[in-house]
Design an enzyme around this catalytic site. Structure first.
Site, PDB file in Angstrom:
ATOM      1  CE  LYS A 102      -4.471   0.956   0.479  1.00  0.00           C
ATOM      2  NZ  LYS A 102      -5.534   0.292   0.347  1.00  0.00           N
TER       3      LYS A 102
HETATM    4  N1  GLU Z   1      -7.486   0.127  -2.613  1.00  0.00           N
HETATM    5  C1  GLU Z   1      -8.234  -1.049  -3.022  1.00  0.00           C
HETATM    6  C2  GLU Z   1      -8.327  -2.084  -1.766  1.00  0.00           C
HETATM    7  O1  GLU Z   1      -8.069  -1.531  -0.594  1.00  0.00           O
HETATM    8  C3  GLU Z   1      -7.845  -1.884  -4.216  1.00  0.00           C
HETATM    9  C4  GLU Z   1      -6.570  -2.172  -4.391  1.00  0.00           C
HETATM   10  C5  GLU Z   1      -6.206  -2.694  -5.583  1.00  0.00           C
HETATM   11  O2  GLU Z   1      -6.871  -2.875  -6.476  1.00  0.00           O
HETATM   12  O3  GLU Z   1      -4.811  -3.098  -5.852  1.00  0.00           O
HETATM   13  O4  GLU Z   1      -8.329  -3.071  -1.716  1.00  0.00           O
END
Ligand code: GLU
Length: 407
Positions: A102
């Site tokens: 992240k």
């Molecule tokens: N931000 C989204 C999540 O928390 C999607 C992450 C992604 O598609 O890699 O799952």
């Protein structure tokens, strides 16, 4: 409590329920790599400002690091670490070949012009370019980050490595290698998961009402789907406050108004409520779709729903979890409920890697069985270990990561 402290408590609970291998537990308490960057951004007034950003790569035992980028004034290392850890569990629960990561930038993007936002995205991309890549680490949208931002990232990364490289990021626009269905996938996936639980809890569309906290991308779509399938959505809020109407809110109209005015506006006979009041509304399903720690112990005592469907990441604290469990309220955890987003990111990545473009039907036809399998695996684990749905989801994910780590 910080989001990361909460995440580690969730990990410990599941690890002890399943007797997780001590090394695996230790490995999963720490990220494999933390990248922190200060990078310059050219502002419209001619000045240059420094911004602070992160990319935390938690675990890649099951595949490249995968997870979104968040642009938010409150984003800090603690939050990004929690979100990165949760992505590792989430990808394993969905059983897609990715690890977890992240990133984020501490910024209020609403205060930037479009040019400044583009400059920020491109400069941040250059700052993390060495650690990302289609087979290394694949970012995506998250809070306040849009398909347009993902296009800028892909373009800048392509320049950096000297060749187009669409698969470096997912959640792009359709014109720039994005997938059909990605924009609505988190909401769609959550609805598939809800349906799997609906039968178990015997929730009836005729009588079940819905309250949705957060009216961003995922919140709007899940509210729209509930409304579309005949449920009464009785309360909705965004960061500025909410509205409540026992007779049901016209969601398509509210989405139109939100696009026009930028916030949830009062419509029909609805009355204004605060975000906290929304969480205590009389309803069948409460859908937190905003930020972490929305439901704490005090609020948990007053939740009136039968089910909490976590579309946000980390909306329920561990104390609140215990209270809700004691009160017989089922919490369908984030790492399952919102995994349709990253799963469709995986489908986008696959299309980019093979130079294909699938229709929305093809995308959702692939998404649904993945969500159904994940829901079934979690429900089975909950019964087998006699634990909550969150602990069960963690057990399912941890078993898979443990296997990959030992692979
Ligand atoms: N931000 C989204 C999540 O928390 C999607 C992450 C992604 O598609 O890699 O799952």
């Amino acid at each position: 409590m910080s989001a990361f402290t909460n995440a580690m408590r969730q990990l410990d609970l599941a690890a002890s329920a399943m007797h997780l291998d001590a090394y695996t537990l230790e490995r999963l308490r720490h990220p494999q790599r933390t990248v922190e960057v200060d990078f310059p951004v050219k502002m419209d007034d001619g000045s240059t400002k420094l911004f602070h950003g992160y990319r935390v790569q938690w675990n890649d035992a099951r595949g490249p690091f995968k997870g979104g980028l968040r642009f938010h004034p409150q984003t800090d290392l603690d939050e990004v670490k929690a979100l990165s850890f949760w992505m590792s569990i989430k990808c394993a629960v969905a059983n897609i070949p990715f690890g977890g990561g992240k990133g984020g930038v501490t910024v209020n993007p609403k205060e930037l012009s479009k040019t400044e936002l583009e400059n920020l995205t491109r400069s941040f991309t250059r700052a993390i370019a060495d650690v990302i890549g289609p087979e290394k680490d694949v970012p995506a949208p998250d809070v306040n980050t849009t398909p347009q931002i993902m296009d800028w990232l892909a373009d800048e990364y392509g320049k950096y490595v000297g060749k187009p490289s669409l698969a470096v990021v997912t959640g792009k626009t359709l014109d720039h290698g994005g997938s059909e269905g990605r924009g609505t996938a988190t909401g769609q996936g959550a609805y598939y998961v809800f349906e799997a639980y609906r039968e178990k809890l015997e929730l009836d569309p005729e009588t079940s009402t819905i309250a949705v906290q957060g009216f961003g991308n995922a919140g709007q779509e899940i509210a729209r789907l509930f409304h579309h399938h005949g449920y009464k959505v009785v309360a909705v809020s965004d960061s500025q406050g909410g509205i409540h109407d026992e007779n049901g809110i016209d969601i398509p109209e509210l989405i139109r108004l939100k696009k026009e005015t930028g916030h949830v506006a009062r419509i029909g006979d609805a009355r204004d409520i605060t975000n906290e009041e929304l969480l205590k509304v009389e309803c069948g399903v409460l859908v937190p779709s905003a930020l972490e720690n929305a439901i704490d112990a005090d609020i948990a005592h007053e939740v009136k729903a039968r089910m909490v469907l976590e579309v946000a990441n980390g909306p329920t604290t561990p104390e609140a979890d215990m209270i809700l469990a004691k009160r017989g309220i089922t919490v369908v955890p984030d790492v399952l409920a919102n995994s349709g987003g990253v799963t469709t990111s995986f489908l986008e990545w696959q299309q980019n890697m093979t130079d294909e473009h699938w229709t929305e039907d093809e995308v959702f036809t692939r998404l649904k069985p993945i969500m159904d399998d994940a829901s079934a695996a979690v429900m089975r684990a909950a019964d087998a270990h006699a634990v909550t749905q969150r602990e069960a989801a963690f057990i399912v994910g941890l078993e898979r990561i443990d296997k990959a780590l030992k692979g």
